[in-house]
Design an enzyme around this catalytic site. Structure first.
Site, PDB file in Angstrom:
ATOM      1  CG  ASP A  74      -1.887  -1.180   1.209  1.00 28.23           C
ATOM      2  OD1 ASP A  74      -2.207  -1.673   0.120  1.00 28.23           O
ATOM      3  OD2 ASP A  74      -2.264  -1.623   2.308  1.00 28.23           O
ATOM      4  CE  LYS A 113       2.359  -2.382  -4.349  1.00 31.25           C
ATOM      5  NZ  LYS A 113       2.012  -2.079  -2.950  1.00 31.25           N
ATOM      6  CG  HIS A 128      -1.962  -2.080  -6.967  1.00 29.39           C
ATOM      7  ND1 HIS A 128      -1.087  -2.690  -7.827  1.00 29.39           N
ATOM      8  CD2 HIS A 128      -1.696  -2.603  -5.735  1.00 29.39           C
ATOM      9  CE1 HIS A 128      -0.326  -3.540  -7.148  1.00 29.39           C
ATOM     10  NE2 HIS A 128      -0.685  -3.512  -5.884  1.00 29.39           N
ATOM     11  CD  GLN A 164       0.722  -8.934  -2.466  1.00 23.27           C
ATOM     12  OE1 GLN A 164       1.459  -9.585  -3.186  1.00 23.27           O
ATOM     13  NE2 GLN A 164      -0.541  -8.718  -2.795  1.00 23.27           N
TER      14      GLN A 164
HETATM   15  P1  GDP Z   1      -0.815   0.379  -3.499  1.00 22.13           P
HETATM   16  O1  GDP Z   1      -1.403  -0.917  -3.046  1.00 22.13           O
HETATM   17  O2  GDP Z   1       0.642   0.461  -3.238  1.00 22.13           O
HETATM   18  O3  GDP Z   1      -1.154   0.710  -4.926  1.00 22.13           O
HETATM   19  O4  GDP Z   1      -1.478   1.509  -2.594  1.00 22.13           O
HETATM   20  P2  GDP Z   1      -3.046   1.637  -2.193  1.00 22.13           P
HETATM   21  O5  GDP Z   1      -3.797   2.095  -3.375  1.00 22.13           O
HETATM   22  O6  GDP Z   1      -3.508   0.415  -1.510  1.00 22.13           O
HETATM   23  O7  GDP Z   1      -2.951   2.761  -1.069  1.00 22.13           O
HETATM   24  C1  GDP Z   1      -2.379   3.993  -1.291  1.00 22.13           C
HETATM   25  C2  GDP Z   1      -3.403   5.078  -0.992  1.00 22.13           C
HETATM   26  O8  GDP Z   1      -2.758   6.315  -0.978  1.00 22.13           O
HETATM   27  C3  GDP Z   1      -4.507   5.173  -2.029  1.00 22.13           C
HETATM   28  O9  GDP Z   1      -5.680   5.587  -1.392  1.00 22.13           O
HETATM   29  C4  GDP Z   1      -3.989   6.264  -2.964  1.00 22.13           C
HETATM   30  O10 GDP Z   1      -5.023   6.945  -3.658  1.00 22.13           O
HETATM   31  C5  GDP Z   1      -3.336   7.177  -1.973  1.00 22.13           C
HETATM   32  N1  GDP Z   1      -2.220   8.005  -2.458  1.00 22.13           N
HETATM   33  C6  GDP Z   1      -1.174   7.665  -3.256  1.00 22.13           C
HETATM   34  N2  GDP Z   1      -0.269   8.666  -3.289  1.00 22.13           N
HETATM   35  C7  GDP Z   1      -0.766   9.651  -2.492  1.00 22.13           C
HETATM   36  C8  GDP Z   1      -0.271  10.917  -2.060  1.00 22.13           C
HETATM   37  O11 GDP Z   1       0.821  11.342  -2.411  1.00 22.13           O
HETATM   38  N3  GDP Z   1      -1.065  11.632  -1.220  1.00 22.13           N
HETATM   39  C9  GDP Z   1      -2.294  11.196  -0.804  1.00 22.13           C
HETATM   40  N4  GDP Z   1      -3.024  11.965  -0.016  1.00 22.13           N
HETATM   41  N5  GDP Z   1      -2.760   9.985  -1.151  1.00 22.13           N
HETATM   42  C10 GDP Z   1      -2.005   9.237  -1.972  1.00 22.13           C
HETATM   43  P1  IMO Z   2      -0.915  -4.188  -2.237  1.00 23.02           P
HETATM   44  O1  IMO Z   2      -0.453  -4.774  -3.548  1.00 23.02           O
HETATM   45  C1  IMO Z   2      -0.979  -4.594   2.104  1.00 23.02           C
HETATM   46  C2  IMO Z   2      -1.185  -8.653   3.727  1.00 23.02           C
HETATM   47  C3  IMO Z   2      -2.438  -9.069   4.462  1.00 23.02           C
HETATM   48  C4  IMO Z   2      -1.834 -10.006   5.487  1.00 23.02           C
HETATM   49  C5  IMO Z   2      -0.728 -10.716   4.701  1.00 23.02           C
HETATM   50  C6  IMO Z   2      -1.119 -12.073   4.150  1.00 23.02           C
HETATM   51  O2  IMO Z   2      -2.206  -3.483  -2.323  1.00 23.02           O
HETATM   52  O3  IMO Z   2       0.179  -3.419  -1.591  1.00 23.02           O
HETATM   53  P2  IMO Z   2      -2.641 -12.780   2.076  1.00 23.02           P
HETATM   54  O4  IMO Z   2      -4.106 -12.569   1.828  1.00 23.02           O
HETATM   55  O5  IMO Z   2      -1.770 -12.231   1.010  1.00 23.02           O
HETATM   56  O6  IMO Z   2      -2.308 -14.198   2.394  1.00 23.02           O
HETATM   57  O7  IMO Z   2      -2.343 -11.956   3.431  1.00 23.02           O
HETATM   58  O8  IMO Z   2      -0.403  -9.840   3.637  1.00 23.02           O
HETATM   59  N1  IMO Z   2      -1.391  -8.152   2.346  1.00 23.02           N
HETATM   60  C7  IMO Z   2      -1.278  -6.857   2.004  1.00 23.02           C
HETATM   61  N2  IMO Z   2      -1.044  -5.766   2.758  1.00 23.02           N
HETATM   62  N3  IMO Z   2      -1.074  -4.478   0.771  1.00 23.02           N
HETATM   63  C8  IMO Z   2      -1.268  -5.569  -0.012  1.00 23.02           C
HETATM   64  O9  IMO Z   2      -1.242  -5.516  -1.351  1.00 23.02           O
HETATM   65  C9  IMO Z   2      -1.429  -6.832   0.608  1.00 23.02           C
HETATM   66  N4  IMO Z   2      -1.643  -8.081   0.161  1.00 23.02           N
HETATM   67  C10 IMO Z   2      -1.605  -8.874   1.233  1.00 23.02           C
HETATM   68  O10 IMO Z   2      -3.094  -7.982   5.058  1.00 23.02           O
HETATM   69  O11 IMO Z   2      -1.220  -9.257   6.504  1.00 23.02           O
HETATM   70 MG    MG Z   3      -2.920  -1.612  -1.785  1.00 20.92          MG
END
Ligand code: GDP
Ligand code: IMO
Ligand code: MG
Length: 423
Positions: free
Chosen positions: A12, A15, A40, A222
């Site tokens: 998270d 990416k 994502h 991840q």
């Molecule tokens: P990923 O799994 O790595 O793609 O990340 P996620 O989408 O799960 O979580 C990242 C969160 O941060 C999402 O809600 C994005 O919209 C948000 N986000 C990404 N870059 C920024 C930033 O620079 N500022 C803010 N406020 N939110 C961001």
């Molecule tokens: P992105 O790509 C954050 C975490 C789960 C749990 C552990 C094992 O969005 O960054 P699983 O279901 O994979 O067997 O769970 O991994 N987990 C993540 N945490 N971002 C993710 O993906 C995750 N994918 C799995 O919360 O702790």
């Molecule tokens: Mg994510």
């Protein structure tokens, strides 16, 4: 030029947003590990998309998207994701290609994932319950089904029957509800009909793109500390989330990787259980009150803490990170005093890299360096020089502690575009 993008923390890191930006300079995007446990987020204008298995580049017209053989695919969930995108005007046919070698998530994998979590009581991992662990388990045990099996009706029926027999023996032993081979077959046949035109040899596609000198972006899912080998085992996911996974999971030769981008947040978050040395309930409350840091896949509140340079330094080292992309700097806008963990103290010793054992990690005391907050809104900043002086100092310190060049900074979920030192 081929770029591998990985998460340098616990997932998270933002990416999705960085990938969307990098698609301006890449022709294709490839997922090579994980499954629909990923979430994502890409925000474009007033629209928000959360991609789970489909590569984040799908939102960019004309770009090719590959789901490589290192991923695990839940056919029903992938069908839903494709249909959801199509209903929002995103064309997938002829642009999205799914590996015929990727393993298939079966209903009993989800069943087992949830069952194990419930049975683990105090020791649960906090998985996404998408069946990821059990599917990779079957892959390694050599009892899994692969996507090409969906294309052969007779073989599919035979394999499902055989697997269900064994799975049900286990369910009976545990006193769990058994599963029905007939029902699974019906459901998977239906999904196969829809997925058929997408399933292909993605290794051949990767090499076709290499021969044509097209540039590919490998979208890690991840993050480094969820890696099955190098993460905080057993509180990890079941794949190699580190840069090597991009090669083993797609067929990309290692000598064709030109850049490795490590994405990171300006602080640290984690979803699920497991040690977290710099966790801060105050920072968690603050970010949650702002409506931030709720999981994109499960909606769970993410645990939040200070930036941990010990972890990021390790991530830079093992992934071969050549550039860092930092997001969510704006999350720290109102924080008066910001902490950064620069080392750990364990039994009188100073550690610069994390220990292998989670018991040792849980005993590590973070050594903090304090930074004054900038206490102003950075979300409108469009260049490095627009940032307040304290924010620039903070970023320079993180760059030095992390061990790679900080080339992308993001201060919002959508525009303004990320920027770097150079502008
Ligand atoms: P990923 O799994 O790595 O793609 O990340 P996620 O989408 O799960 O979580 C990242 C969160 O941060 C999402 O809600 C994005 O919209 C948000 N986000 C990404 N870059 C920024 C930033 O620079 N500022 C803010 N406020 N939110 C961001
Ligand atoms: P992105 O790509 C954050 C975490 C789960 C749990 C552990 C094992 O969005 O960054 P699983 O279901 O994979 O067997 O769970 O991994 N987990 C993540 N945490 N971002 C993710 O993906 C995750 N994918 C799995 O919360 O702790
Ligand atoms: Mg994510």
């Amino acid at each position: 030029m081929n770029t591998v993008l990985v998460g340098s923390q616990w997932g998270d890191e933002g990416k999705g947003k960085i990938i969307d930006f990098l698609m301006e300079t890449h022709d294709a995007v490839v997922r090579s590990q994980g499954g629909n446990n990923a979430g994502h987020t890409v925000e474009v204008g007033s629209e928000k998309f959360v991609l789970h298995l489909v590569p984040s580049g799908i939102l960019r017209k004309g770009k090719l998207c590959l789901i490589g053989h290192g991923t695990v695919i839940d056919p029903g969930s992938l069908v839903k994701e494709i249909q959801g995108l199509e209903s929002r005007g995103v064309k997938t046919l002829g642009r999205l290609f799914v590996s015929d070698r990727a393993h298939v998530v079966m209903p009993y994998h989800r069943h087992l994932d949830a069952g194990r979590e419930t049975a683990a009581k105090g020791k649960m991992i906090g998985t996404t319950k998408r069946g990821i662990g059990p599917t990779y388990g079957d892959k390694i045990a050599r009892t899994g089904l692969r996507m090409h099996d969906l294309l052969d009706e007779a073989a599919l029926a035979e394999k499902i029957k055989e697997r269900v027999k064994e799975v049900n023996q286990f369910c009976r032993l545990k006193g769990w509800e058994t599963v029905s081979a007939t029902r699974i077959l019906k459901e998977y046949r239906a999904a196969a009909q829809i997925l058929k035109p997408y399933i292909t040899d993605t290794i051949a596609k990767v090499h076709e793109l290499l021969e044509k000198k097209k540039s590919m972006l490998f979208e890690g899912a991840q993050g480094t500390f969820l890696d099955i080998d190098c993460g905080t085992y057993p509180y990890v996911t079941s794949s190699n989330t580190t840069s090597g996974g991009a090669c083993t999971g797609s067929g990309l030769p290692p000598n064709q990787v030109h850049e490795v981008i490590g994405t990171l947040k300006a602080y640290t978050t984690r979803v699920g259980e497991g040690p977290f040395a710099t966790e801060s309930p105050e920072l968690s409350d603050r970010l949650h009150e702002m409506g931030r840091e709720f999981g994109a896949t499960t909606g769970r509140a993410r645990r939040c803490g200070w930036f941990d340079a010990v972890l990021v330094r390790f991530a830079t080292r093992i992934n071969g990170v050549t550039q860092l992309a930092l997001t969510n700097l704006d999350g720290l806008d109102g924080v008066k005093e910001i902490r950064v963990c620069v080392a750990y103290k364990l039994a009188g010793k100073t550690l610069h890299y994390p220990p292998a054992s989670i018991e040792a990690l849980a005993r590590c005391q973070p050594v903090y360096k304090k930074f004054p907050g900038w206490l102003s809104d950075t979300s409108g900043c469009q260049s490095f020089s627009d940032l307040p002086a304290q924010a620039r100092e903070y970023l320079k310190a993180l760059e030095k502690l992390s061990g790679a060049k900080l080339s992308i900074v993001s201060v919002g979920p959508r525009l303004p575009r990320p920027f770097s030192h150079e502008n």
